[in-house]
Enzyme design. Structure first.
Site, PDB file in Angstrom:
ATOM      1  CD  GLU A 201      18.361  -0.145  22.975  1.00  0.00           C
ATOM      2  OE1 GLU A 201      19.160   0.625  22.404  1.00  0.00           O
ATOM      3  OE2 GLU A 201      18.340  -1.380  22.779  1.00  0.00           O
TER       4      GLU A 201
ATOM      5  CG  ASP B  93      23.797  -5.548  24.002  1.00  0.00           C
ATOM      6  OD1 ASP B  93      24.227  -4.805  24.908  1.00  0.00           O
ATOM      7  OD2 ASP B  93      24.111  -5.398  22.794  1.00  0.00           O
TER       8      ASP B  93
ATOM      9  CG  ASP C 132      17.252 -18.612   9.467  1.00  0.00           C
ATOM     10  OD1 ASP C 132      16.338 -18.329   8.662  1.00  0.00           O
ATOM     11  OD2 ASP C 132      18.266 -17.905   9.602  1.00  0.00           O
TER      12      ASP C 132
ATOM     13  CG  HIS D  72      22.073  -1.437  21.370  1.00  0.00           C
ATOM     14  ND1 HIS D  72      20.816  -1.169  20.884  1.00  0.00           N
ATOM     15  CD2 HIS D  72      22.729  -2.073  20.360  1.00  0.00           C
ATOM     16  CE1 HIS D  72      20.713  -1.602  19.629  1.00  0.00           C
ATOM     17  NE2 HIS D  72      21.868  -2.157  19.300  1.00  0.00           N
TER      18      HIS D  72
ATOM     19  N   GLY E  47      26.690  -4.733  21.815  1.00  0.00           N
ATOM     20  CA  GLY E  47      27.075  -5.955  21.112  1.00  0.00           C
ATOM     21  C   GLY E  47      28.205  -5.788  20.122  1.00  0.00           C
TER      22      GLY E  47
ATOM     23  CB  ALA F 148      18.897 -10.118  17.837  1.00  0.00           C
ATOM     24  NE  ARG F 149      18.240  -3.656  15.109  1.00  0.00           N
ATOM     25  CZ  ARG F 149      19.544  -3.438  15.212  1.00  0.00           C
ATOM     26  NH1 ARG F 149      20.187  -3.814  16.307  1.00  0.00           N
ATOM     27  NH2 ARG F 149      20.205  -2.855  14.236  1.00  0.00           N
TER      28      ARG F 149
END
Length: 310
Positions: free
Chosen positions: A262, A257, A175, A279, A281, A232-233
């Protein structure tokens, strides 16, 4: 009468004190009639009611949407990611955009840990085999023996690090914008992480710069038999390239997820070394309640600051 839009597929209005305050101040609330992610046209139709504020889900909030909502002052995202919002267009129109980064963090981190443990011990596959009358003696792997590579050390990534450390695994991370690094976590370049981690889990925002961050090239750089997690995305992973890596055995298993489109209906559903969820989470009861209350509080304070209410 001032109107508020709640575009998330579900929302508990009755047990939300900030929303009740807004109702007492004369606000009218319109909810999502479709109870699913809205399209651009559908959110435009809702906002045509002259809305001054909204609690947003993950629907596209674009320049076209804002053109249809000239009275809109505050967008309060019920969740973390803001990639569905055209922040530049919102800023140009004086629309305040807020989110709830802390509220869903524990829920997403725990789902990630659940994915990791399930894949390492092949819990889902064994469950299905037993239901078919089989009695497999499948040998799994210990989390304690794995190196977990976390891409993104924000609210969620840091929690995932601590959870994995509790299982005595080695944790490395990438990161370039990290301001807080948990003790015992080693920061590496992305290339170093890909070649060192047994498990790679994504916890960073989506943007054009991170589109297909995991792709054919990065899968090829991973250790043999790596495990990939994306809670995450959608869009961070090239799903077709992931399917190829899973078929070749380069990646041993994956759990997702989130997806580019979607509900997901692609090739990964046909693979028995992939775990998929819808999705969910942030959908732990306690986290969801906190997230909804924070989103409503953000909206309330934003409308006060904008001078819409006192």
């Amino acid at each position: 009468m001032n109107t508020l839009i709640i575009s998330t597929s579900s929302f508990d209005i009755d047990n939300n004190p900030p929303l009740q305050q807004l109702l007492q101040k004369g606000m009218r609330i319109i909810t999502n009639p479709h109870r699913r992610k809205l399209t651009e046209d559908e959110i435009i139709e809702l906002l045509k009611a002259g809305s001054v504020g909204m609690i947003a889900g993950i629907e596209p909030l674009t320049e076209q949407v804002f053109q249809a909502a000239p009275n809109l002052k505050v967008i309060s995202r019920c969740g973390t990611g803001l990639d569905s919002v055209d922040l530049s267009a919102a800023g140009n129109r004086g629309i305040t955009v807020l989110n709830t980064p802390e509220a869903p963090a524990q829920a997403v981190a725990e789902l990630t840990l659940g994915f990791i443990l399930s894949l390492l011990r092949q819990i889902g596959a064994i469950d299905q085999a037993v239901r078919k009358g089989e009695w497999p003696r499948t040998q799994g792997r210990l989390l304690a023996a794995q190196t977990v590579g976390i891409i993104g050390l924000g609210h969620i990534g840091r929690r995932v690090a601590r959870l994995c450390q509790a299982f005595e695994s080695t944790v490395i991370a990438h990161d370039p914008h990290a301001t807080q690094v948990p003790e015992g976590v080693t920061l590496l370049t992305l290339e170093q992480l890909l070649t060192s981690a047994d498990i790679i889990t994504l916890h960073l925002p989506y943007s054009p710069a991170t589109h297909h961050l995991l792709n054919a090239q990065t899968f090829a750089a991973m250790k043999p038999q790596a495990i990939v997690i994306n809670a995450a995305r959608g869009g961070l992973v090239d799903e077709n390239a992931l399917a190829d890596a899973l078929k070749s055995g380069k990646v041993s298993a994956a759990a997702l997820d989130v997806f580019e489109h979607e509900p997901y209906q692609g090739t990964l559903l046909e693979m028995n070394n992939v775990m998929v969820t819808s999705h969910v989470g942030s959908l732990a009861r306690e986290s969801r309640q906190r997230m909804e209350i924070e989103a409503a509080e953000n909206l309330l304070q934003g409308l006060i600051k904008a001078g819409v209410i006192q």
